[in-house]
Design a protein around this motif. Structure first.
Motif, short mmCIF file in Angstrom:
data_model
loop_
_atom_site.label_atom_id
_atom_site.label_comp_id
_atom_site.label_asym_id
_atom_site.label_seq_id
_atom_site.Cartn_x
_atom_site.Cartn_y
_atom_site.Cartn_z
N ARG A 11 63.03 28.36 95.33
CA ARG A 11 62.06 29.44 95.17
C ARG A 11 61.79 30.03 96.55
NH1 ARG A 11 57.06 27.02 91.85
NH2 ARG A 11 55.96 28.17 93.46
N VAL B 200 45.68 38.22 86.59
CA VAL B 200 45.99 36.94 85.95
C VAL B 200 45.22 36.78 84.63
CG1 VAL B 200 46.00 34.45 86.28
CG2 VAL B 200 46.52 35.92 88.18
N GLN C 89 38.15 32.07 87.98
CA GLN C 89 39.17 32.02 86.91
C GLN C 89 38.78 30.98 85.85
OE1 GLN C 89 43.19 31.53 88.39
NE2 GLN C 89 43.11 33.43 89.57
N VAL D 93 47.48 36.14 93.53
CA VAL D 93 47.43 37.44 92.87
C VAL D 93 45.98 37.63 92.37
CG1 VAL D 93 48.31 38.59 90.78
CG2 VAL D 93 49.86 37.29 92.24
N GLY E 24 48.80 25.95 86.56
CA GLY E 24 48.65 26.92 87.65
C GLY E 24 47.51 27.90 87.40
N TYR E 25 46.77 27.67 86.36
CA TYR E 25 45.61 28.51 86.03
C TYR E 25 44.60 27.62 85.31
CZ TYR E 25 42.76 32.09 83.77
OH TYR E 25 41.70 32.85 83.35
P1 AMP Z 1 52.84 28.41 91.13
O1 AMP Z 1 54.17 28.53 90.46
O2 AMP Z 1 51.75 27.98 90.20
O3 AMP Z 1 52.90 27.59 92.39
O4 AMP Z 1 52.43 29.91 91.58
C1 AMP Z 1 53.22 30.65 92.48
C2 AMP Z 1 52.45 31.88 92.97
O5 AMP Z 1 52.06 32.70 91.85
C3 AMP Z 1 51.14 31.59 93.68
O6 AMP Z 1 51.32 31.29 95.05
C4 AMP Z 1 50.37 32.89 93.47
O7 AMP Z 1 50.85 33.92 94.32
C5 AMP Z 1 50.77 33.26 92.06
N1 AMP Z 1 49.86 32.67 91.05
C6 AMP Z 1 50.19 31.76 90.08
N2 AMP Z 1 49.12 31.44 89.34
C7 AMP Z 1 48.09 32.16 89.83
C8 AMP Z 1 46.71 32.25 89.50
N3 AMP Z 1 46.17 31.52 88.50
N4 AMP Z 1 45.94 33.11 90.22
C9 AMP Z 1 46.45 33.84 91.22
N5 AMP Z 1 47.74 33.78 91.62
C10 AMP Z 1 48.56 32.96 90.93
#
Ligand code: AMP
Length: 218
Positions: free
Chosen positions: A159, A64, A92, A59, A85-86
């Protein structure tokens, strides 16, 4: 203290964050979880990002960043955040640094969970979540119990982005865009690499050791 936990999709970031949150009374900021909730609740943002998320792409950084600022600016979470995840890329990471400065905070430790693609494939394709309690299971490594009230097969959901093809795609995206964070946090003297291929309790112990060894945090 504020922590970052990063690693390939399926590395166990969510599982380890749950553990750290409970042990150190922190708050888990999982951008993936927040974004999935937006989709589930069919919010304006959820509708906008739905196809990006299901294709396994990232995204936009702007979206974010705005989400993350909501938490960093909230006094309730001050110096109590674990970022899961960030950040996902260098931009970022720089945004996070500025946001934290703005609210007079900083990152104390960046944990990198290291796991190979072979293991990731099984972890992701075997993963499911209990719709009742949110616990995460895996059909290869950590089977759900036979239970009719909670965690039984009828409550387990996969998921939509947890397919083998997408697992490989997401791993490759991780290598390209997120792995440079290893150098970034190493240069800031904040990085600790943890072997994410050992057992969950073993990783719990290793992470606790790293957190506890930082004097004056708690
Ligand atoms: P996750 O649960 O961390 O594996 O994230 C699942 C999905 O959410 C990713 O494949 C992205 O599409 C989106 N996403 C989560 N965190 C981010 C981030 N920090 N930046 C951009 N997209 C994100």
């Amino acid at each position: 203290m504020n922590l970052i936990i990063f690693g390939p999709p399926g590395a166990g970031k969510g599982t380890q964050s749950d553990f750290i949150v409970k042990k150190y009374n922190l708050f888990q900021l999982s951008t993936g979880e927040i974004l999935r909730n937006e989709i589930k609740n069919k919010t304006e943002l959820g509708i906008k990002i739905s196809s990006t998320m299901t294709s396994g792409s990232l995204v936009s950084d702007e979206i974010v960043s705005k989400l993350v600022e909501r938490f960093i600016s909230n006094k309730k979470y001050k110096n109590r955040l674990i970022f899961d995840g960030y950040p996902r890329n260098i931009l970022q990471a720089k945004n996070l640094d500025s946001l934290l400065r703005k609210y007079e905070q900083k990152i104390n430790l960046a944990l990198n969970l290291s796991v190979s693609l072979d293991i990731i494939k099984k972890r992701i394709s075997g993963r499911s979540v209990c719709l009742i309690c949110g616990k995460i299971y895996n059909e290869y490594f950590n089977k759900a119990p036979l239970n009719s009230n909670c965690c039984g097969s009828k409550f387990l959901q996969k998921r939509s982005d947890d397919t083998l093809d997408l697992a490989i795609k997401r791993f490759q995206a991780y290598e390209k865009t997120t792995e440079p964070l290893i150098e970034f946090y190493k240069n800031l003297n904040l990085l600790k690499v943890v072997n994410g291929e050992t057992s969950i309790p073993q990783i719990n112990v290793e992470i606790s050791g790293l957190i506890d060894s930082k004097e004056g945090w708690l």
